[in-house]
Design a protein around this motif. Sequence first.
Motif, mmCIF file in Angstrom:
data_model
loop_
_atom_site.group_PDB
_atom_site.id
_atom_site.type_symbol
_atom_site.label_atom_id
_atom_site.label_comp_id
_atom_site.label_asym_id
_atom_site.label_seq_id
_atom_site.Cartn_x
_atom_site.Cartn_y
_atom_site.Cartn_z
ATOM 1 N N TYR A 37 129.340 9.414 61.022
ATOM 2 C CA TYR A 37 127.957 9.850 60.786
ATOM 3 C C TYR A 37 127.923 10.985 59.761
ATOM 4 O O TYR A 37 127.242 11.987 59.941
ATOM 5 C CB TYR A 37 127.255 10.223 62.100
ATOM 6 N N ASP A 38 128.673 10.779 58.678
ATOM 7 C CA ASP A 38 128.840 11.805 57.653
ATOM 8 C C ASP A 38 127.557 12.042 56.873
ATOM 9 O O ASP A 38 127.140 13.175 56.689
ATOM 10 C CB ASP A 38 129.974 11.401 56.707
ATOM 11 N N LEU A 39 126.954 10.998 56.384
ATOM 12 C CA LEU A 39 125.648 11.093 55.738
ATOM 13 C C LEU A 39 124.734 10.171 56.533
ATOM 14 O O LEU A 39 124.754 8.959 56.360
ATOM 15 C CB LEU A 39 125.723 10.651 54.273
ATOM 16 N N LEU A 40 123.973 10.752 57.435
ATOM 17 C CA LEU A 40 123.108 9.978 58.318
ATOM 18 C C LEU A 40 122.134 9.157 57.475
ATOM 19 O O LEU A 40 121.518 9.685 56.544
ATOM 20 C CB LEU A 40 122.362 10.935 59.245
ATOM 21 N N HIS A 41 122.011 7.867 57.772
ATOM 22 C CA HIS A 41 121.153 6.987 56.975
ATOM 23 C C HIS A 41 120.460 5.975 57.889
ATOM 24 O O HIS A 41 120.768 5.909 59.097
ATOM 25 C CB HIS A 41 121.970 6.300 55.871
ATOM 26 N N SER A 167 125.762 2.545 53.353
ATOM 27 C CA SER A 167 126.833 3.217 54.086
ATOM 28 C C SER A 167 127.022 4.586 53.452
ATOM 29 O O SER A 167 126.600 4.811 52.303
ATOM 30 C CB SER A 167 128.137 2.419 54.006
ATOM 31 N N ALA A 168 127.648 5.487 54.189
ATOM 32 C CA ALA A 168 127.911 6.811 53.614
ATOM 33 C C ALA A 168 128.764 6.673 52.356
ATOM 34 O O ALA A 168 128.503 7.331 51.342
ATOM 35 C CB ALA A 168 128.590 7.713 54.643
ATOM 36 N N SER A 169 129.760 5.795 52.411
ATOM 37 C CA SER A 169 130.645 5.608 51.249
ATOM 38 C C SER A 169 129.869 5.102 50.027
ATOM 39 O O SER A 169 130.081 5.576 48.908
ATOM 40 C CB SER A 169 131.772 4.633 51.585
ATOM 41 N N SER A 170 128.944 4.143 50.235
ATOM 42 C CA SER A 170 128.179 3.623 49.096
ATOM 43 C C SER A 170 127.208 4.678 48.562
ATOM 44 O O SER A 170 126.978 4.751 47.359
ATOM 45 C CB SER A 170 127.439 2.336 49.472
ATOM 46 N N ILE A 171 126.660 5.491 49.437
ATOM 47 C CA ILE A 171 125.769 6.570 48.993
ATOM 48 C C ILE A 171 126.556 7.578 48.160
ATOM 49 O O ILE A 171 126.102 8.006 47.089
ATOM 50 C CB ILE A 171 125.087 7.261 50.199
ATOM 51 N N ILE A 172 127.739 7.942 48.624
ATOM 52 C CA ILE A 172 128.590 8.882 47.875
ATOM 53 C C ILE A 172 128.926 8.302 46.503
ATOM 54 O O ILE A 172 128.846 9.002 45.492
ATOM 55 C CB ILE A 172 129.873 9.202 48.673
#
Length: 190
Positions: A37-41, A167-172
């Motif tokens: 839950y690193d970057l909540l989306h 996903s957090a990875s795709s957002i990053i």
Amino acid sequence: MFIWRCIFEEKIFLYDSLFAIRRRCGVKDIAFVSGTYDLLHPGHVHFFELVKEVTGADVLVVGVGCDADIKRYKGDARPIMDEETRVRLVAALEVVDYAFITHAPPEGQGHFLDGFIEIFQKLRPDYYVINSDTFDIDHRKKLAEQYGVKMVALNHSTTCPDCKGISASSIIQRILAAESADQKVVSPNA
């Protein structure tokens, strides 16, 4: 360090106090999930809502991975947000009843997921819900069965078409790509 107080602080439990959640909930059905839950989306929120819907559980307890475990599992660049921030953001969601920070055993001392043994013993959840694309499903299933917990695997990508690709990875990656593109823009005065 920035310290913030929240009206939902009573929803956050210490790892050593998980038994208190079960005591507080009594015979109500508890569903347990865990993650970074690193970057909540929106995908996270939808997953939490779906967990309650599919299991019929009265209570949703979310385990948020500690910083050290996330670094070990995802690399030195992660997590983006520290564990205290992540657990507070998760606890702020209406669908989440309780949240806590999880801890895996130290490296070289058992399986990465063996931290769930203590969670299952103390929390005694009725359901353990995972995404069907997560790692080590067989080990998770074995642990759940060992402690009498029903494991449910949700195919998140088909149950939330609007969340596909989030996903957090795709957002990053999108942020890094945008930053890189911004740096390539040449000033009109050059």
